[in-house]
Design a protein around this motif. Sequence first.
Motif, short mmCIF file in Angstrom:
data_model
loop_
_atom_site.label_atom_id
_atom_site.label_comp_id
_atom_site.label_asym_id
_atom_site.label_seq_id
_atom_site.Cartn_x
_atom_site.Cartn_y
_atom_site.Cartn_z
N GLY A 92 0.79 -1.16 -0.04
CA GLY A 92 0.06 0.02 -0.13
C GLY A 92 0.67 1.07 0.03
N ARG A 93 0.43 1.93 0.87
CA ARG A 93 1.20 3.45 1.09
C ARG A 93 2.71 3.27 1.36
NH1 ARG A 93 -3.35 7.34 4.09
NH2 ARG A 93 -4.93 7.05 2.20
N GLU A 94 3.12 2.10 1.86
CA GLU A 94 4.60 1.96 2.40
C GLU A 94 5.36 2.06 1.02
OE1 GLU A 94 3.75 -1.43 5.99
OE2 GLU A 94 4.57 -1.87 3.81
N GLN A 95 5.03 2.00 -0.02
CA GLN A 95 5.81 1.95 -1.28
C GLN A 95 6.32 3.45 -1.43
OE1 GLN A 95 4.16 -0.52 -4.79
NE2 GLN A 95 2.61 -1.05 -3.63
N SER A 96 5.38 4.60 -0.94
CA SER A 96 5.93 5.78 -1.11
C SER A 96 7.10 6.21 -0.09
CB SER A 96 4.56 6.72 -1.11
OG SER A 96 4.15 6.73 0.33
N ARG A 97 7.47 5.10 0.94
CA ARG A 97 8.28 5.62 1.92
C ARG A 97 9.45 4.46 1.73
NH1 ARG A 97 6.62 7.97 6.20
NH2 ARG A 97 8.76 8.19 6.82
N PRO A 98 10.32 4.61 0.69
CA PRO A 98 11.32 3.55 0.47
C PRO A 98 12.46 3.69 1.47
CG PRO A 98 11.41 5.22 -1.27
CD PRO A 98 10.18 5.21 -0.71
N GLU A 99 12.79 4.86 1.84
CA GLU A 99 13.82 5.37 2.99
C GLU A 99 13.41 4.50 4.31
OE1 GLU A 99 10.67 8.22 3.90
OE2 GLU A 99 11.34 7.51 1.97
N LEU A 100 12.32 3.92 4.54
CA LEU A 100 11.81 3.09 5.69
C LEU A 100 12.87 1.99 5.52
CD1 LEU A 100 8.14 3.82 6.44
CD2 LEU A 100 10.27 4.70 7.58
N ARG B 172 16.81 2.21 5.48
CA ARG B 172 17.31 2.40 6.61
C ARG B 172 17.31 1.00 7.52
NH1 ARG B 172 14.69 7.70 7.13
NH2 ARG B 172 12.94 6.65 8.27
N LEU B 173 16.15 0.18 7.77
CA LEU B 173 15.93 -0.76 8.13
C LEU B 173 17.26 -2.04 7.58
CD1 LEU B 173 14.57 -2.92 9.98
CD2 LEU B 173 13.03 -3.36 8.06
N LEU B 174 17.37 -1.92 6.52
CA LEU B 174 18.40 -2.92 5.69
C LEU B 174 19.77 -2.51 6.18
CD1 LEU B 174 17.18 -3.37 2.18
CD2 LEU B 174 17.15 -5.05 4.00
N GLN B 175 19.85 -1.19 6.17
CA GLN B 175 21.38 -0.52 6.81
C GLN B 175 21.59 -0.63 8.32
OE1 GLN B 175 21.62 3.86 6.42
NE2 GLN B 175 23.48 3.57 5.51
N ARG B 176 20.53 -0.84 9.00
CA ARG B 176 20.76 -1.20 10.45
C ARG B 176 21.20 -2.65 10.55
NH1 ARG B 176 15.25 -1.57 14.28
NH2 ARG B 176 16.33 -2.69 16.13
N LEU B 177 20.11 -3.50 9.82
CA LEU B 177 20.53 -5.09 9.96
C LEU B 177 22.07 -5.29 9.40
CD1 LEU B 177 19.70 -7.95 10.31
CD2 LEU B 177 18.91 -7.93 8.14
N ALA B 178 22.44 -4.56 8.48
CA ALA B 178 23.90 -4.79 7.83
C ALA B 178 24.75 -4.57 9.07
CB ALA B 178 24.09 -4.11 6.76
N GLU B 179 24.64 -3.38 9.78
CA GLU B 179 25.50 -2.95 10.68
C GLU B 179 25.45 -3.67 11.92
OE1 GLU B 179 24.23 1.02 11.58
OE2 GLU B 179 24.98 1.90 9.76
N ASP B 180 24.31 -4.39 12.28
CA ASP B 180 24.19 -5.19 13.53
C ASP B 180 24.84 -6.88 13.14
OD1 ASP B 180 22.64 -3.37 14.72
OD2 ASP B 180 20.69 -4.59 14.31
N VAL C 25 27.91 -6.48 3.11
CA VAL C 25 26.85 -6.19 2.04
C VAL C 25 27.61 -6.70 0.82
CG1 VAL C 25 25.47 -4.62 1.08
CG2 VAL C 25 25.69 -4.51 3.22
N GLU C 26 27.20 -7.79 0.10
CA GLU C 26 27.61 -8.19 -1.10
C GLU C 26 26.78 -7.50 -2.43
OE1 GLU C 26 28.88 -12.43 -2.81
OE2 GLU C 26 26.87 -12.12 -2.96
N SER C 27 25.74 -7.22 -2.01
CA SER C 27 24.79 -6.58 -3.05
C SER C 27 23.70 -5.54 -2.23
CB SER C 27 23.81 -7.44 -3.88
OG SER C 27 22.93 -6.65 -4.72
N SER C 28 24.21 -4.16 -2.61
CA SER C 28 23.64 -2.92 -1.76
C SER C 28 22.14 -3.24 -2.12
CB SER C 28 24.13 -1.78 -2.24
OG SER C 28 25.38 -1.73 -2.23
N ALA C 29 21.36 -2.37 -1.01
CA ALA C 29 19.76 -2.40 -1.17
C ALA C 29 19.44 -1.75 -2.53
CB ALA C 29 19.31 -1.67 0.06
N LYS C 30 18.41 -2.49 -3.27
CA LYS C 30 17.92 -1.97 -4.39
C LYS C 30 16.32 -2.27 -4.62
CE LYS C 30 19.31 -5.80 -7.30
NZ LYS C 30 20.42 -6.16 -8.44
N GLN C 31 15.73 -1.21 -5.08
CA GLN C 31 14.17 -1.52 -5.58
C GLN C 31 13.88 -2.58 -6.45
OE1 GLN C 31 12.48 0.46 -2.99
NE2 GLN C 31 10.62 -0.58 -3.83
#
Length: 218
Positions: free
Chosen positions: A143-151, A154-162, A169-175
């Motif tokens: 739904g409307r979550e698609q308009s907030r890709p930054e969420l 940031r979640l993927l970035q947090r997981l990678a740091e954890d 990260v072998e393949s960076s986040a991509k839509q």
Amino acid sequence: MWQRPPARVGDRNPDQGGPISTETRINDRIRVPEVRLVGPNGEQVGIVRIEDALRLAQEADLDLVEVAPQARPPVCKLMDFGKFKYESAQKARESRRNQVLTVIKEQKLRPKIDSHDYETKKRNVVRFLEHGNKVKVTIMFRGREQSRPELGFRLLQRLAEDVEELGFVESSAKQDGRNMIMVLAPHKNVKPKPKPTQASADSDEPSESSTDEISTEE
């Protein structure tokens, strides 16, 4: 007077001969007037008549093997062909044995995941990396979550740091349509843990709905 019927599309021209053989030619099967001869220890003998090359092979109790048929004249070597085939098969088996089987696990998350679910998913990713598996992390937008890709980013970035101590990260986040995908790979210096027994596996928390992709690497 008999005449050859006209050729049809797809018919082989009889004047062109049969199919070209890719099998290595040895000894009497080498039908050229002269060859560039290489000795059993790699020494260059030079261009010799095929009769002389066959005689030298017979005197040395070896085979005359065509190693470069496309050369002019063809390059032939004196060798024990049976031993050569055996060693080649051994090398091929060793190469297959040294291949590393890599399993790619998939972990799916929602961009607005709560803390408890995030910790559960993170433990799954940690377990996969510890066992030497790659992990495809997928953020699913609805739904409307698609308009907030930054969420999702940031979640993927947090997981990678954890999990940075175990993987990178072998393949960076991509839509990718409604999903955002990132691939994590274990560090090469991390020794894979043995897979859990059935009893311990049953005691684990319910795992993600994941798919396994298998690839082979040298």
